[in-house]
Design a protein around this motif. Structure first.
Motif, PDB file in Angstrom:
ATOM      1  N   GLU A  35      31.083  43.325  42.123  1.00 39.26           N
ATOM      2  CA  GLU A  35      31.821  42.198  41.783  1.00 39.26           C
ATOM      3  C   GLU A  35      33.286  42.160  42.406  1.00 39.26           C
ATOM      4  O   GLU A  35      33.871  41.018  41.865  1.00 39.26           O
ATOM      5  N   GLY A  36      33.660  43.279  42.928  1.00 33.11           N
ATOM      6  CA  GLY A  36      35.129  43.433  43.401  1.00 33.11           C
ATOM      7  C   GLY A  36      36.021  43.426  41.952  1.00 33.11           C
ATOM      8  O   GLY A  36      37.315  42.873  42.111  1.00 33.11           O
ATOM      9  N   ILE A  37      35.517  43.983  41.028  1.00 33.32           N
ATOM     10  CA  ILE A  37      36.442  43.967  39.854  1.00 33.32           C
ATOM     11  C   ILE A  37      36.557  45.682  39.635  1.00 33.32           C
ATOM     12  O   ILE A  37      35.620  46.389  39.550  1.00 33.32           O
ATOM     13  N   THR A  38      37.889  45.924  39.179  1.00 33.12           N
ATOM     14  CA  THR A  38      38.313  47.272  39.066  1.00 33.12           C
ATOM     15  C   THR A  38      38.369  47.316  37.388  1.00 33.12           C
ATOM     16  O   THR A  38      38.978  46.680  36.878  1.00 33.12           O
ATOM     17  N   LEU A  39      37.022  47.703  36.754  1.00 29.44           N
ATOM     18  CA  LEU A  39      37.122  47.892  35.437  1.00 29.44           C
ATOM     19  C   LEU A  39      38.291  48.448  34.574  1.00 29.44           C
ATOM     20  O   LEU A  39      38.687  47.670  33.519  1.00 29.44           O
ATOM     21  N   THR A  40      38.911  49.525  35.113  1.00 27.69           N
ATOM     22  CA  THR A  40      39.931  49.877  34.294  1.00 27.69           C
ATOM     23  C   THR A  40      41.257  49.053  34.392  1.00 27.69           C
ATOM     24  O   THR A  40      42.392  49.140  33.682  1.00 27.69           O
ATOM     25  N   GLU A  41      41.233  47.946  34.966  1.00 29.33           N
ATOM     26  CA  GLU A  41      42.408  47.186  35.150  1.00 29.33           C
ATOM     27  C   GLU A  41      42.354  46.028  34.311  1.00 29.33           C
ATOM     28  O   GLU A  41      43.037  45.298  33.996  1.00 29.33           O
ATOM     29  N   MET A  42      41.086  45.819  33.656  1.00 24.28           N
ATOM     30  CA  MET A  42      40.608  44.737  32.602  1.00 24.28           C
ATOM     31  C   MET A  42      40.894  45.140  31.307  1.00 24.28           C
ATOM     32  O   MET A  42      41.021  46.489  30.785  1.00 24.28           O
ATOM     33  N   ASP A  43      41.473  43.795  30.558  1.00 25.26           N
ATOM     34  CA  ASP A  43      41.465  43.981  29.274  1.00 25.26           C
ATOM     35  C   ASP A  43      40.567  44.575  28.482  1.00 25.26           C
ATOM     36  O   ASP A  43      39.269  44.227  28.811  1.00 25.26           O
ATOM     37  N   GLY A  44      40.673  45.519  27.676  1.00 24.90           N
ATOM     38  CA  GLY A  44      39.539  46.283  26.869  1.00 24.90           C
ATOM     39  C   GLY A  44      39.176  47.535  27.513  1.00 24.90           C
ATOM     40  O   GLY A  44      38.447  48.230  26.959  1.00 24.90           O
ATOM     41  N   PHE A  45      39.725  47.636  28.659  1.00 25.25           N
ATOM     42  CA  PHE A  45      39.088  48.747  29.353  1.00 25.25           C
ATOM     43  C   PHE A  45      40.524  49.706  29.973  1.00 25.25           C
ATOM     44  O   PHE A  45      40.506  50.457  30.797  1.00 25.25           O
ATOM     45  N   GLY A  46      41.577  49.431  29.349  1.00 25.64           N
ATOM     46  CA  GLY A  46      42.811  50.171  29.498  1.00 25.64           C
ATOM     47  C   GLY A  46      43.908  49.278  30.488  1.00 25.64           C
ATOM     48  O   GLY A  46      44.921  49.787  30.538  1.00 25.64           O
ATOM     49  N   GLY A  47      43.347  48.318  30.961  1.00 26.30           N
ATOM     50  CA  GLY A  47      44.464  47.430  32.027  1.00 26.30           C
ATOM     51  C   GLY A  47      44.728  46.238  31.083  1.00 26.30           C
ATOM     52  O   GLY A  47      44.396  45.895  29.871  1.00 26.30           O
ATOM     53  N   GLU A  48      45.613  45.199  31.682  1.00 25.86           N
ATOM     54  CA  GLU A  48      45.951  44.165  31.145  1.00 25.86           C
ATOM     55  C   GLU A  48      45.305  42.614  31.794  1.00 25.86           C
ATOM     56  O   GLU A  48      45.615  41.513  31.213  1.00 25.86           O
ATOM     57  N   ARG A  49      44.515  42.768  33.070  1.00 29.30           N
ATOM     58  CA  ARG A  49      43.954  41.895  33.458  1.00 29.30           C
ATOM     59  C   ARG A  49      42.990  41.005  32.659  1.00 29.30           C
ATOM     60  O   ARG A  49      42.201  41.835  31.965  1.00 29.30           O
ATOM     61  N   ARG A  50      43.111  39.937  32.349  1.00 33.33           N
ATOM     62  CA  ARG A  50      42.204  39.164  31.344  1.00 33.33           C
ATOM     63  C   ARG A  50      41.093  38.537  31.925  1.00 33.33           C
ATOM     64  O   ARG A  50      40.840  38.163  33.246  1.00 33.33           O
ATOM     65  N   TRP A  51      40.005  38.472  31.242  1.00 36.21           N
ATOM     66  CA  TRP A  51      38.507  38.345  31.783  1.00 36.21           C
ATOM     67  C   TRP A  51      38.532  36.935  32.238  1.00 36.21           C
ATOM     68  O   TRP A  51      37.669  36.525  33.236  1.00 36.21           O
ATOM     69  N   CYS A  52      39.292  35.969  31.883  1.00 33.39           N
ATOM     70  CA  CYS A  52      39.336  34.581  31.967  1.00 33.39           C
ATOM     71  C   CYS A  52      39.830  34.435  33.633  1.00 33.39           C
ATOM     72  O   CYS A  52      39.600  33.431  34.164  1.00 33.39           O
ATOM     73  N   SER A  53      40.429  35.477  34.035  1.00 26.78           N
ATOM     74  CA  SER A  53      40.946  35.585  35.595  1.00 26.78           C
ATOM     75  C   SER A  53      39.924  35.963  36.451  1.00 26.78           C
ATOM     76  O   SER A  53      40.363  35.839  37.827  1.00 26.78           O
ATOM     77  N   VAL A  54      38.678  36.230  36.111  1.00 25.82           N
ATOM     78  CA  VAL A  54      37.819  36.801  37.169  1.00 25.82           C
ATOM     79  C   VAL A  54      36.414  35.556  36.850  1.00 25.82           C
ATOM     80  O   VAL A  54      36.458  35.136  35.979  1.00 25.82           O
ATOM     81  N   SER A  55      36.067  35.632  38.120  1.00 22.57           N
ATOM     82  CA  SER A  55      34.717  34.627  37.996  1.00 22.57           C
ATOM     83  C   SER A  55      33.528  35.425  38.643  1.00 22.57           C
ATOM     84  O   SER A  55      33.088  35.711  39.735  1.00 22.57           O
ATOM     85  N   THR A  56      32.716  35.739  37.671  1.00 25.19           N
ATOM     86  CA  THR A  56      31.530  36.238  37.631  1.00 25.19           C
ATOM     87  C   THR A  56      30.436  36.001  36.564  1.00 25.19           C
ATOM     88  O   THR A  56      31.017  35.978  35.252  1.00 25.19           O
ATOM     89  N   THR A  57      29.287  35.915  36.944  1.00 22.92           N
ATOM     90  CA  THR A  57      28.160  35.375  35.991  1.00 22.92           C
ATOM     91  C   THR A  57      27.869  36.722  34.985  1.00 22.92           C
ATOM     92  O   THR A  57      27.374  36.674  34.141  1.00 22.92           O
ATOM     93  N   LEU A  58      28.292  37.790  35.536  1.00 23.05           N
ATOM     94  CA  LEU A  58      28.028  39.009  34.896  1.00 23.05           C
ATOM     95  C   LEU A  58      29.062  39.665  33.833  1.00 23.05           C
ATOM     96  O   LEU A  58      28.924  40.407  32.940  1.00 23.05           O
TER      97      LEU A  58
END
Length: 127
Positions: A35-58
């Motif tokens: 999906e073009g997402i690096t999970l370790t950059e995401m909130d809850g996975f060690g990063g700070e990127r918020r999930w509302c900033s990504v667009s995926t039905t997954l």
């Protein structure tokens, strides 16, 4: 111990999919990458990127606690199906890559479980 995703229909004969926790983590990282997402950059996975900033039905699957949290509604399952089918179409199994073959099989099994949830109008349970 491991993680199982199954329909909330109380029928032990219903389809399910299971992983070790490590296996689910690897599957989720692979799916996020598709999906073009690096999970370790995401909130809850060690990063700070918020999930509302990504667009995926997954997102409901990718951002779900391993075996806790809310069940996924049939509508969420239905919304994920087209994207999972597209991932499956894009990633043809390579006989020389056992990891890719495993991921493809995981996607196939997950699609089966999600379709069942949609058809029976039941939630997807993480347990």
């Amino acid at each position: 111990m491991g993680l199982m995703l199954f329909p909330g229909d109380d029928d032990v004969a219903s389809p399910d999919i299971s992983w070790s926790y490590t296996g689910f983590s690897m599957f989720r990282k692979w799916l996020a990458q598709a999906e073009g997402i690096t999970l370790t950059e995401m909130d809850g996975f060690g990063g700070e990127r918020r999930w509302c900033s990504v667009s995926t039905t997954l997102a409901p699957l990718l951002n779900h606690p391993d075996d806790d949290g809310p069940d996924l509604a049939p509508a969420q399952c239905a919304a994920m199906l087209p994207r999972l089918e597209a991932v499956l179409d894009q990633r043809q199994p390579d006989d020389s890559d056992p990891v890719l073959r495993r991921r493809i099989e995981d996607v196939r099994q997950l699609i089966t479980v999600l379709r069942f949830c949609v058809d029976k109008d039941v939630e997807l349970v993480f347990g």
